[in-house]
Design an enzyme around this catalytic site. Structure first.
Site, mmCIF file in Angstrom:
data_model
loop_
_atom_site.group_PDB
_atom_site.id
_atom_site.type_symbol
_atom_site.label_atom_id
_atom_site.label_comp_id
_atom_site.label_asym_id
_atom_site.label_seq_id
_atom_site.Cartn_x
_atom_site.Cartn_y
_atom_site.Cartn_z
ATOM 1 C CB CYS A 37 14.821 -33.450 -31.541
ATOM 2 S SG CYS A 37 15.940 -34.624 -30.811
ATOM 3 C CD GLU A 82 11.058 -29.966 -33.931
ATOM 4 O OE1 GLU A 82 10.088 -29.979 -33.153
ATOM 5 O OE2 GLU A 82 12.191 -30.357 -33.622
HETATM 6 P P1 NAP Z 1 4.568 -34.744 -29.006
HETATM 7 O O1 NAP Z 1 3.283 -34.620 -29.712
HETATM 8 O O2 NAP Z 1 5.070 -33.630 -28.199
HETATM 9 O O3 NAP Z 1 4.433 -36.044 -28.115
HETATM 10 C C1 NAP Z 1 5.420 -36.489 -27.259
HETATM 11 C C2 NAP Z 1 4.768 -37.326 -26.194
HETATM 12 O O4 NAP Z 1 3.897 -36.509 -25.427
HETATM 13 C C3 NAP Z 1 3.922 -38.468 -26.749
HETATM 14 O O5 NAP Z 1 4.020 -39.590 -25.915
HETATM 15 C C4 NAP Z 1 2.546 -37.862 -26.709
HETATM 16 O O6 NAP Z 1 1.515 -38.807 -26.671
HETATM 17 C C5 NAP Z 1 2.589 -37.049 -25.451
HETATM 18 N N1 NAP Z 1 1.580 -35.991 -25.445
HETATM 19 C C6 NAP Z 1 1.010 -35.369 -26.511
HETATM 20 N N2 NAP Z 1 0.111 -34.461 -26.098
HETATM 21 C C7 NAP Z 1 0.101 -34.500 -24.757
HETATM 22 C C8 NAP Z 1 -0.641 -33.813 -23.752
HETATM 23 N N3 NAP Z 1 -1.560 -32.891 -24.065
HETATM 24 N N4 NAP Z 1 -0.387 -34.110 -22.453
HETATM 25 C C9 NAP Z 1 0.515 -35.043 -22.126
HETATM 26 N N5 NAP Z 1 1.230 -35.742 -23.020
HETATM 27 C C10 NAP Z 1 1.029 -35.478 -24.330
HETATM 28 O O7 NAP Z 1 5.740 -35.112 -29.983
HETATM 29 P P2 NAP Z 1 5.756 -36.233 -31.084
HETATM 30 O O8 NAP Z 1 4.768 -35.841 -32.104
HETATM 31 O O9 NAP Z 1 5.599 -37.562 -30.481
HETATM 32 O O10 NAP Z 1 7.280 -36.141 -31.593
HETATM 33 C C11 NAP Z 1 7.763 -35.105 -32.388
HETATM 34 C C12 NAP Z 1 8.353 -33.977 -31.557
HETATM 35 O O11 NAP Z 1 9.259 -34.473 -30.582
HETATM 36 C C13 NAP Z 1 9.162 -33.015 -32.372
HETATM 37 O O12 NAP Z 1 8.737 -31.709 -32.100
HETATM 38 C C14 NAP Z 1 10.614 -33.219 -31.926
HETATM 39 O O13 NAP Z 1 11.434 -32.114 -31.965
HETATM 40 C C15 NAP Z 1 10.457 -33.693 -30.552
HETATM 41 N N6 NAP Z 1 11.601 -34.545 -30.164
HETATM 42 C C16 NAP Z 1 12.582 -34.028 -29.350
HETATM 43 C C17 NAP Z 1 13.665 -34.798 -28.980
HETATM 44 C C18 NAP Z 1 14.724 -34.273 -28.068
HETATM 45 O O14 NAP Z 1 15.494 -35.062 -27.530
HETATM 46 N N7 NAP Z 1 14.828 -32.999 -27.854
HETATM 47 C C19 NAP Z 1 13.755 -36.107 -29.424
HETATM 48 C C20 NAP Z 1 12.767 -36.593 -30.253
HETATM 49 C C21 NAP Z 1 11.683 -35.808 -30.610
HETATM 50 P P3 NAP Z 1 0.730 -39.189 -28.039
HETATM 51 O O15 NAP Z 1 1.702 -39.754 -28.961
HETATM 52 O O16 NAP Z 1 -0.259 -40.218 -27.604
HETATM 53 O O17 NAP Z 1 0.109 -37.941 -28.561
#
Ligand code: NAP
Ligand code: MG
Length: 495
Positions: A300, A399
């Site tokens: 991130c 991103e």
């Molecule tokens: P994501 O799609 O936002 O998912 C994060 C978590 O939320 C996962 O456990 C996901 O479950 C869940 N989720 C997805 N859709 C949801 C919904 N409609 N309702 C409730 N929960 C839901 O992110 P990702 O694809 O796993 O990771 C990439 C993103 O994370 C990037 O945008 C990155 O910037 C961000 N990130 C931020 C940080 C930080 O500290 N700021 C650190 C790491 C990553 P599922 O996997 O089952 O869909």
């Protein structure tokens, strides 16, 4: 460290924890449904994992609430809580090779990084928070002399942690460390791509003596299990790391249910500003490459925008390209590998899609730009450098979450700051200069939760981490993170 072949032998012996972990026990999902875990290293099936949904959330919340009310953890003497947490940390340490291998198989990161960063940092984080249990004091307010005005902290209750796949165990640890140290009950929903280490460490927590129901792990999908947690009337808080889009969903879920607290760590598009007076341009270029190619750019805070002073741009990009060569993806199980795969096929397609968008927008690919290691069956992308980027282009604003960096130029300090701040994000920023006044002035003007000067990654468990603007709400890490997991009570005594 073992060689790639040793790791391949170890894989045959791995036994995957693939059921839900509720109330101290593994169990199938209520519906009996499972989903398939495919390793991005080679596209092959690892195991099938319980697919939890609303009913499983219901069971986990009941267990978490019951133990919270009973006080077996929430009211335990802090020193005793610390002993159990430290025992857990020792078990994670003991199983670090196994856990690192699970992480590599699940998300395709190099085994050397899984050990030296994911495991090492998770262990340090959990240990650091365990140590806080009996070291943080409550307060007395300097109110009227004929009174005692106590400010005490209480655990918030049942905490739902929803985390991403880029550093599965580490992102979970940033939540579990402070949430458990302060006496809460936790329900962790790992990302669908990376449930394996979460399930194994929950089992180790039970072995260490964590009371049943204090830590529950529900593998499953965001839209179902994640949403059910977010909307549950008896969950007191959500601690989320992931995309900005999903972070906003959790604010909505809270608003439409019980107004639970919501802490968010979301996306970033971090600027890496290189001034013409940089002390060691080769070192800055090597760090710029590491700052965006580490973990295949699935970070991130990744320094995805190189904002470089016009007069040194050509020299700088040439040097970054020289260093990019060291980040070509290779076998994640080889301890010498610096860059592994993308987390899955759809993330690879998304990144390649953005590379196409960049070309169409008129930016120039100065390095990489293609899929790699196709014959392995896995999902790899070359480290990619775009030159001639305008900050308004999509590849500079959105991103990508892949090994792709955009190069933008500036003339003076004012313009550098303007470009750096011109996104919806504000997670981290970096700047390179040997002028201390310029360094401080620019650092103050940058709207970001972390500013690195002459570095791209100064993170440590002792320092707070989080975002300005749409990069989040609240802070992880350091003592500041404890506040999120606690209620503050004022008790007034009239003397
Ligand atoms: P994501 O799609 O936002 O998912 C994060 C978590 O939320 C996962 O456990 C996901 O479950 C869940 N989720 C997805 N859709 C949801 C919904 N409609 N309702 C409730 N929960 C839901 O992110 P990702 O694809 O796993 O990771 C990439 C993103 O994370 C990037 O945008 C990155 O910037 C961000 N990130 C931020 C940080 C930080 O500290 N700021 C650190 C790491 C990553 P599922 O996997 O089952 O869909
Ligand atoms: Mg997802």
């Amino acid at each position: 460290m073992a060689a790639a072949e040793d790791y391949r032998t170890q894989i045959a012996q791995v036994s995957y924890r693939n059921q839900a972990f509720i109330n101290g026990k593994f169990a199938p999902s209520a519906s009996g449904k499972t989903f398939v875990r495919i390793s991005p290293i080679d596209g092959k099936v690892l195991t099938e994992v319980a697919e939890c949904d609303k009913e499983d959330v219901e069971r986990a919340v009941k267990a978490a609430r019951a133990v919270f009310e009973k006080g077996s953890w929430s009211q335990m003497a802090p020193a005793q809580r610390k002993r159990i947490l430290l025992k857990w940390v020792a078990l994670i340490e003991k199983h670090r090779e196994e856990l690192a291998l699970l992480e590599t198989l699940d998300v395709g990161k190099p085994i050397a990084n899984a050990l030296a960063v994911d495991l090492a940092s998770s262990i340090r984080c959990l240990q650091w928070y365990a140590e806080t249990t009996d070291k943080v004091y409550d307060e007395l307010a300097p109110a009227r002399p004929d009174s005692i005005s106590m400010i005490t902290r209480e655990p918030i209750g049942v905490v739902g942690c929803v985390v991403p796949w880029n550093f599965p165990l580490l992102m979970a640890s940033w939540k579990l460390g402070p949430a458990l140290a302060t006496g809460n009950s936790v329900i962790l929903k790992p990302a669908e791509q990376s449930p394996l280490t979460a399930l194994r460490v929950a089992e180790l927590a039970a072995e260490a003596g964590l009371p049943e129901g204090v830590l529950n792990v529900l593998p499953g999908f965001g839209e179902t299990a994640g949403q059910a947690l977010g909307r549950h009337m008896d969950v007191d808080m959500i601690a989320f790391t992931g995309s900005t889009e999903v972070g906003k969903y959790f604010l909505r879920y809270a608003g439409e249910s019980n107004m639970k607290h919501v802490a968010l760590e979301t996306g970033g598009k971090s600027p890496n500003i290189v001034f013409g007076d940089v002390a060691d341009i080769n070192h800055a270029a090597a760090t710029a490459a590491a700052g965006v190619f580490y973990n295949s750019g699935q970070v991130c805070t990744a320094a995805t925008r190189i904002i470089v002073q016009e007069k040194i741009k050509d020299q700088f990009i040439e040097l970054v390209a020289k260093h990019a060569d060291k980040w070509r993806p290779k076998d994640p199980l080889d301890p010498k590998t610096t860059m592994g795969s993308m987390v899955d096929e759809s993330q690879m397609d998304r990144v390649l899609g953005y590379i196409d968008i960049g070309r169409k927008e008129g930016a120039k690919v100065a390095f990489g730009g293609e899929r790699a290691r196709r014959n392995t069956g896995g999902f790899y992308v070359e480290p990619t450098i775009f030159d001639d980027v305008k900050n308004s282009m999509r590849i500079a604003q959105e991103e990508i979450f892949g090994p792709v960096v955009a190069t933008i130029t500036f003339k003076d300090d004012e313009e550098a700051v303007k470009i750096a701040n011109d996104t919806i994000y504000g997670l981290q920023a970096s700047l390179w200069t040997r002028d201390i006044t310029r360094a401080h002035k620019v650092a103050r003007a940058l709207r970001a939760g972390t500013v690195n000067i002459n570095s791209t990654d100064g993170g440590d468990i002792t320092a707070p981490f989080g975002g300005y603007k749409q990069s989040g709400i609240g802070r992880d890490k350091s003592l500041h993170a404890l506040e999120k997991y606690q209620q503050i009570k004022h008790t007034y005594i009239q003397l």
